[in-house]
Design a protein around this motif. Sequence first.
Motif, short mmCIF file in Angstrom:
data_model
loop_
_atom_site.label_atom_id
_atom_site.label_comp_id
_atom_site.label_asym_id
_atom_site.label_seq_id
_atom_site.Cartn_x
_atom_site.Cartn_y
_atom_site.Cartn_z
N ARG A 10 0.83 -1.21 0.00
CA ARG A 10 0.00 0.00 0.00
C ARG A 10 0.87 1.26 0.00
O ARG A 10 0.57 2.23 -0.69
N THR A 16 -1.21 7.46 -2.45
CA THR A 16 -2.06 6.97 -1.35
C THR A 16 -2.01 7.89 -0.15
O THR A 16 -2.94 7.89 0.66
N TYR A 18 -0.22 7.95 2.63
CA TYR A 18 0.04 7.46 3.99
C TYR A 18 1.28 8.16 4.53
O TYR A 18 2.29 8.26 3.85
N CYS A 24 -0.88 4.06 7.74
CA CYS A 24 -1.36 3.12 6.72
C CYS A 24 -2.16 2.00 7.36
O CYS A 24 -3.28 1.70 6.94
N VAL A 28 -6.19 1.37 6.73
CA VAL A 28 -6.65 0.12 6.10
C VAL A 28 -7.62 -0.59 7.04
O VAL A 28 -8.69 -1.03 6.61
N THR A 104 -3.60 -4.69 -2.67
CA THR A 104 -3.78 -3.26 -2.93
C THR A 104 -5.19 -2.93 -3.40
O THR A 104 -5.47 -1.80 -3.77
N ALA A 107 -7.16 0.28 -2.36
CA ALA A 107 -6.71 1.58 -2.84
C ALA A 107 -7.13 1.84 -4.28
O ALA A 107 -6.87 2.90 -4.83
#
Length: 173
Positions: A10, A16, A18, A24, A28, A104, A107
């Motif tokens: 990720r 993304t 994070y 992260c 998630v 993934t 995302a």
Amino acid sequence: MNPFDVIKQRMQLAGTGYRNIIDCASKVLRHEGLRAFYVSYPTTLMMNMPFQSIQFGCYDLFRRSLNPTGSYSPVTHVFAGGMAGAVAAALTTPIDCCKTLLQTRGASADLEVRAASSMATAARIIYKQQGLNGFTRGMKPRVIANFPATAISWTTYEYFKWVISRRDAKRHF
């Protein structure tokens, strides 16, 4: 290790946002639940079992071919170990592509990808969207990364095997 692999995958995705590992993991977990960390677990097992089998078989073949006497040879162990890991990485890349899609999926903006829940589903999506070439994406970096990792592992293993056998031989005299 699977949850850590999910976090790594990720965080490697562009855009993304994070901030760190904790950010992260918590996002998630909050948005996708605990299952997001384990949806790829069966696929990971399906990849690691053949990877290890191929690696062991190739290492033994390369080691015996390069050094028929079987004497301790660090150069042989480095090369045979590296090549064994490279071959195993190349041959299991299609499964790794499925694993990565699963890890993934949360995302992705693609609803079909977001709904993927198994290796078979991931494979169908990859084939539908990218054709057979989709199963080889990332093969070169995967091979390059596995060569030194397995070279070091096999060389270390052979070194300690050699040290122990020398120690045991001295005890018998």
